[in-house]
Design a protein around this motif. Structure first.
Motif, PDB file in Angstrom:
ATOM      1  N   ILE A   1      -8.454   2.641 -19.820  1.00  0.00           N
ATOM      2  CA  ILE A   1      -8.138   2.964 -18.424  1.00  0.00           C
ATOM      3  C   ILE A   1      -6.660   2.705 -18.146  1.00  0.00           C
ATOM      4  O   ILE A   1      -5.994   3.462 -17.443  1.00  0.00           O
ATOM      5  N   GLY A   2      -6.143   1.624 -18.735  1.00  0.00           N
ATOM      6  CA  GLY A   2      -4.724   1.321 -18.583  1.00  0.00           C
ATOM      7  C   GLY A   2      -3.844   2.421 -19.151  1.00  0.00           C
ATOM      8  O   GLY A   2      -2.818   2.786 -18.556  1.00  0.00           O
ATOM      9  N   ILE A   3      -4.257   2.980 -20.294  1.00  0.00           N
ATOM     10  CA  ILE A   3      -3.495   4.075 -20.902  1.00  0.00           C
ATOM     11  C   ILE A   3      -3.517   5.310 -20.002  1.00  0.00           C
ATOM     12  O   ILE A   3      -2.498   5.994 -19.823  1.00  0.00           O
ATOM     13  N   VAL A   4      -4.694   5.591 -19.402  1.00  0.00           N
ATOM     14  CA  VAL A   4      -4.791   6.723 -18.471  1.00  0.00           C
ATOM     15  C   VAL A   4      -3.869   6.509 -17.273  1.00  0.00           C
ATOM     16  O   VAL A   4      -3.181   7.438 -16.820  1.00  0.00           O
ATOM     17  N   CYS A   5      -3.838   5.285 -16.766  1.00  0.00           N
ATOM     18  CA  CYS A   5      -2.967   4.976 -15.624  1.00  0.00           C
ATOM     19  C   CYS A   5      -1.497   5.152 -15.978  1.00  0.00           C
ATOM     20  O   CYS A   5      -0.701   5.654 -15.168  1.00  0.00           O
ATOM     21  N   ILE A   6      -1.119   4.737 -17.191  1.00  0.00           N
ATOM     22  CA  ILE A   6       0.268   4.923 -17.635  1.00  0.00           C
ATOM     23  C   ILE A   6       0.597   6.408 -17.727  1.00  0.00           C
ATOM     24  O   ILE A   6       1.672   6.857 -17.305  1.00  0.00           O
ATOM     25  N   GLY A   7      -0.348   7.189 -18.280  1.00  0.00           N
ATOM     26  CA  GLY A   7      -0.147   8.622 -18.346  1.00  0.00           C
ATOM     27  C   GLY A   7       0.013   9.235 -16.961  1.00  0.00           C
ATOM     28  O   GLY A   7       0.883  10.092 -16.737  1.00  0.00           O
ATOM     29  N   GLY A   8      -0.806   8.783 -15.997  1.00  0.00           N
ATOM     30  CA  GLY A   8      -0.696   9.260 -14.628  1.00  0.00           C
ATOM     31  C   GLY A   8       0.630   8.895 -13.996  1.00  0.00           C
ATOM     32  O   GLY A   8       1.244   9.699 -13.280  1.00  0.00           O
ATOM     33  N   ALA A   9       1.102   7.653 -14.265  1.00  0.00           N
ATOM     34  CA  ALA A   9       2.385   7.209 -13.716  1.00  0.00           C
ATOM     35  C   ALA A   9       3.539   8.043 -14.263  1.00  0.00           C
ATOM     36  O   ALA A   9       4.486   8.373 -13.534  1.00  0.00           O
ATOM     37  N   LEU A  10       3.465   8.407 -15.540  1.00  0.00           N
ATOM     38  CA  LEU A  10       4.507   9.241 -16.142  1.00  0.00           C
ATOM     39  C   LEU A  10       4.524  10.635 -15.509  1.00  0.00           C
ATOM     40  O   LEU A  10       5.591  11.210 -15.253  1.00  0.00           O
ATOM     41  N   ILE A  11       3.333  11.166 -15.254  1.00  0.00           N
ATOM     42  CA  ILE A  11       3.247  12.478 -14.618  1.00  0.00           C
ATOM     43  C   ILE A  11       3.813  12.431 -13.211  1.00  0.00           C
ATOM     44  O   ILE A  11       4.571  13.317 -12.785  1.00  0.00           O
ATOM     45  N   VAL A  12       3.460  11.386 -12.456  1.00  0.00           N
ATOM     46  CA  VAL A  12       3.980  11.225 -11.087  1.00  0.00           C
ATOM     47  C   VAL A  12       5.499  11.133 -11.107  1.00  0.00           C
ATOM     48  O   VAL A  12       6.196  11.762 -10.294  1.00  0.00           O
ATOM     49  N   SER A  13       6.038  10.335 -12.038  1.00  0.00           N
ATOM     50  CA  SER A  13       7.491  10.174 -12.129  1.00  0.00           C
ATOM     51  C   SER A  13       8.174  11.502 -12.438  1.00  0.00           C
ATOM     52  O   SER A  13       9.213  11.840 -11.851  1.00  0.00           O
ATOM     53  N   ALA A  14       7.566  12.271 -13.361  1.00  0.00           N
ATOM     54  CA  ALA A  14       8.155  13.562 -13.718  1.00  0.00           C
ATOM     55  C   ALA A  14       8.160  14.520 -12.530  1.00  0.00           C
ATOM     56  O   ALA A  14       9.156  15.214 -12.274  1.00  0.00           O
ATOM     57  N   VAL A  15       7.056  14.539 -11.780  1.00  0.00           N
ATOM     58  CA  VAL A  15       6.971  15.438 -10.627  1.00  0.00           C
ATOM     59  C   VAL A  15       7.904  14.984  -9.516  1.00  0.00           C
ATOM     60  O   VAL A  15       8.572  15.800  -8.865  1.00  0.00           O
ATOM     61  N   MET A  16       7.976  13.663  -9.309  1.00  0.00           N
ATOM     62  CA  MET A  16       8.810  13.120  -8.230  1.00  0.00           C
ATOM     63  C   MET A  16      10.288  13.392  -8.458  1.00  0.00           C
ATOM     64  O   MET A  16      11.050  13.648  -7.513  1.00  0.00           O
ATOM     65  N   PHE A  17      10.723  13.339  -9.721  1.00  0.00           N
ATOM     66  CA  PHE A  17      12.151  13.471 -10.010  1.00  0.00           C
ATOM     67  C   PHE A  17      12.549  14.837 -10.561  1.00  0.00           C
ATOM     68  O   PHE A  17      13.734  15.190 -10.532  1.00  0.00           O
ATOM     69  N   LEU A  18      11.567  15.613 -11.045  1.00  0.00           N
ATOM     70  CA  LEU A  18      11.902  16.903 -11.637  1.00  0.00           C
ATOM     71  C   LEU A  18      11.211  18.073 -10.964  1.00  0.00           C
ATOM     72  O   LEU A  18      11.609  19.225 -11.174  1.00  0.00           O
ATOM     73  N   GLY A  19      10.179  17.820 -10.180  1.00  0.00           N
ATOM     74  CA  GLY A  19       9.396  18.880  -9.577  1.00  0.00           C
ATOM     75  C   GLY A  19      10.136  19.628  -8.480  1.00  0.00           C
ATOM     76  O   GLY A  19      11.156  19.169  -7.955  1.00  0.00           O
ATOM     77  N   PRO A  20       9.618  20.795  -8.083  1.00  0.00           N
ATOM     78  CA  PRO A  20      10.283  21.621  -7.073  1.00  0.00           C
ATOM     79  C   PRO A  20      10.255  21.023  -5.673  1.00  0.00           C
ATOM     80  O   PRO A  20      11.051  21.412  -4.825  1.00  0.00           O
ATOM     81  N   ARG A  21       9.364  20.067  -5.426  1.00  0.00           N
ATOM     82  CA  ARG A  21       9.259  19.473  -4.092  1.00  0.00           C
ATOM     83  C   ARG A  21       9.765  18.025  -4.082  1.00  0.00           C
ATOM     84  O   ARG A  21       9.418  17.251  -3.196  1.00  0.00           O
ATOM     85  N   ARG A  22      10.580  17.660  -5.072  1.00  0.00           N
ATOM     86  CA  ARG A  22      11.033  16.277  -5.191  1.00  0.00           C
ATOM     87  C   ARG A  22      11.785  15.812  -3.944  1.00  0.00           C
ATOM     88  O   ARG A  22      11.643  14.653  -3.516  1.00  0.00           O
ATOM     89  N   HIS A  23      12.594  16.692  -3.359  1.00  0.00           N
ATOM     90  CA  HIS A  23      13.356  16.309  -2.171  1.00  0.00           C
ATOM     91  C   HIS A  23      12.414  15.999  -1.008  1.00  0.00           C
ATOM     92  O   HIS A  23      12.629  15.028  -0.262  1.00  0.00           O
ATOM     93  N   LEU A  24      11.361  16.802  -0.849  1.00  0.00           N
ATOM     94  CA  LEU A  24      10.394  16.580   0.226  1.00  0.00           C
ATOM     95  C   LEU A  24       9.664  15.261   0.043  1.00  0.00           C
ATOM     96  O   LEU A  24       9.487  14.497   1.003  1.00  0.00           O
ATOM     97  N   TYR A  25       9.239  14.962  -1.203  1.00  0.00           N
ATOM     98  CA  TYR A  25       8.536  13.708  -1.466  1.00  0.00           C
ATOM     99  C   TYR A  25       9.426  12.511  -1.146  1.00  0.00           C
ATOM    100  O   TYR A  25       8.997  11.545  -0.502  1.00  0.00           O
ATOM    101  N   MET A  26      10.677  12.561  -1.606  1.00  0.00           N
ATOM    102  CA  MET A  26      11.603  11.455  -1.373  1.00  0.00           C
ATOM    103  C   MET A  26      11.872  11.272   0.119  1.00  0.00           C
ATOM    104  O   MET A  26      11.953  10.149   0.626  1.00  0.00           O
ATOM    105  N   THR A  27      12.015  12.384   0.833  1.00  0.00           N
ATOM    106  CA  THR A  27      12.268  12.318   2.274  1.00  0.00           C
ATOM    107  C   THR A  27      11.102  11.678   3.009  1.00  0.00           C
ATOM    108  O   THR A  27      11.288  10.834   3.892  1.00  0.00           O
TER     109      THR A  27
END
Length: 397
Positions: free
Chosen positions: A189-215
């Motif tokens: 479960i911890g490994i799944v959570c780490i994988g999820g955190a990596l995906i969130v980080s990638a979307v937050m900083f590289l995704g098309p809506r990153r500016h909206l999320y940060m705002t």
């Protein structure tokens, strides 16, 4: 009508909850769509009639899905996953943009739009319940269980998060709860959570809506420094709640419905509290908590792992979504696009929520039928324990 009522099985309290939420939805939507009707150049009654059509259509789907034996949803879940992933990819590439988000697919010739994440939630939860129930004998095996489970969770999570982070996070949370109930090890479960955190980080900083999320995060964390236009929706939601008082202004007397941009959807809880007061707001919270309680009773009584996991996953999804919506309305979370289940105005959201209720009721109906068979067997002096049905590689009582 009497024939239909006699054929409605399952937990009667859940049926009552659906009726209560549907009635409240019609009242709240009728009250909060005046501005929307003005913008569209139509009457409020026209919007209400479309909303009522969706509600009655949802109830019809709930009735149909509750009549289907819940064990067939194990096979249906595979088909749903096969269809869902290409649809999510198509939505990201060619989806219609509404409210600065590409989450919808337009249905040609109907004027309607389809939100693929609603199907994805139902698909992933039913598919996870199937995998976890069928792999209990090898639940600790990385190759047999962990890889396919983690793969399905992370793929769907990543595809939804790219356009709809709030829905993806809630679905990921429900998936983790199912993994815990399904006896997946803490390490995995911890490994799944780490994988999820990596995906969130990638979307937050590289995704098309990153500016909206940060705002949105910055506005929530530092409202005193935020642009007034960015916190407009949240501020007026708080004004609506504060002005409602204990008893509220009365049905149809909201004033903030004229200012809140999504009064009929994302912020409908604020309108309900404004019109029905603190008592109405607490009562609605109580309805969702009671729903969770009734669903947990179904989970504890389910004779097989698949039924228990199915009911648990769908009930967690519904209640987590409800409390996420209400938390945003009262300022306990950043603004998101999460509707209030069976209350907010919507199309596919209402339909898929109704199907989820129907599947839960299907599990409940199966429990009631088993108890009736057991009771009749005891009264007739017969043993029913040897009657079994073989579905796939599972032996079902």
């Amino acid at each position: 009508m009497n024939k239909i009522l006699s054929n409605t099985k399952g937990d009667r309290w859940i049926w009552l909850i659906v009726i209560l939420l549907s009635v409240l939805s019609m009242l709240a939507v009728y009250s909060s769509t005046g501005t929307l009707a003005y913008k569209r150049g139509v009457g409020v009654e026209s919007i209400l009639m479309k909303h009522m059509a969706m509600i009655f259509g949802g109830i019809a789907l709930m009735y149909i899905s509750h009549k289907l034996d819940y064990r067939y949803y194990a096979g249906i879940s595979k088909l749903l996953m096969i269809v869902t992933i290409p649809l999510l990819l198509y939505t990201l590439a060619f989806g219609a943009t509404i409210n600065n988000a590409s989450r919808w697919i337009n249905i040609p010739g109907t004027g309607l739009s389809f939100q693929t994440s609603d199907m994805a939630k139902l698909a992933l939860i039913t598919y996870l319940a199937r995998l976890l129930s069928r792999k209990q004998e090898h639940i600790k095996s990385v190759k047999e269980s962990f890889v396919p489970i983690m793969g399905s969770v992370c793929v769907v999570f990543a595809l939804i998060a790219w356009a709809n982070m709030s829905t993806a996070l809630m679905l990921f949370g429900v998936s983790i709860l199912l993994l815990i109930i399904g006896r997946i090890s803490v390490k995995q479960i911890g490994i799944v959570c780490i994988g999820g955190a990596l995906i969130v980080s990638a979307v937050m900083f590289l995704g098309p809506r990153r500016h909206l999320y940060m705002t949105r995060i910055h506005t929530f964390m530092h409202p005193e420094l935020a642009d007034p236009a960015k916190k407009y929706q949240g501020d007026h939601a708080k004004i609506a709640i504060a002005s409602g008082g204990i008893l509220g202004k009365g049905p149809g007397n909201s004033t903030e419905r004229n200012y809140l941009p999504e009064a009929f959807s994302d912020e409908i809880y604020a309108i309900i509290v404004e019109e029905y007061g603190l008592i109405g707001g607490i009562a609605l919270i109580g309805i969702y908590l009671f729903l969770l309680y009734r669903c947990m009773k179904i989970v504890t009584k389910a004779p097989k792992a698949f039924g228990a996991l199915l009911a648990a996953g769908l009930s967690f999804s519904l209640t987590i979504q409800a409390f996420a919506n209400m938390a945003v309305a009262v300022g306990l979370g950043p603004v998101t696009g999460v509707p209030l289940p069976l209350v907010s105005m919507g199309g596919t959201s209402i339909l898929f929520t109704s199907v989820a209720f129907g599947i839960i009721l299907s599990v409940s109906r199966h429990i009631d039928e088993n108890e009736e068979l057991k009771k009749s067997g005891e009264e007739g002096g017969e043993t029913k324990g040897n009657n079994k049905v073989i579905v796939g590689d599972l032996t079902l009582a």
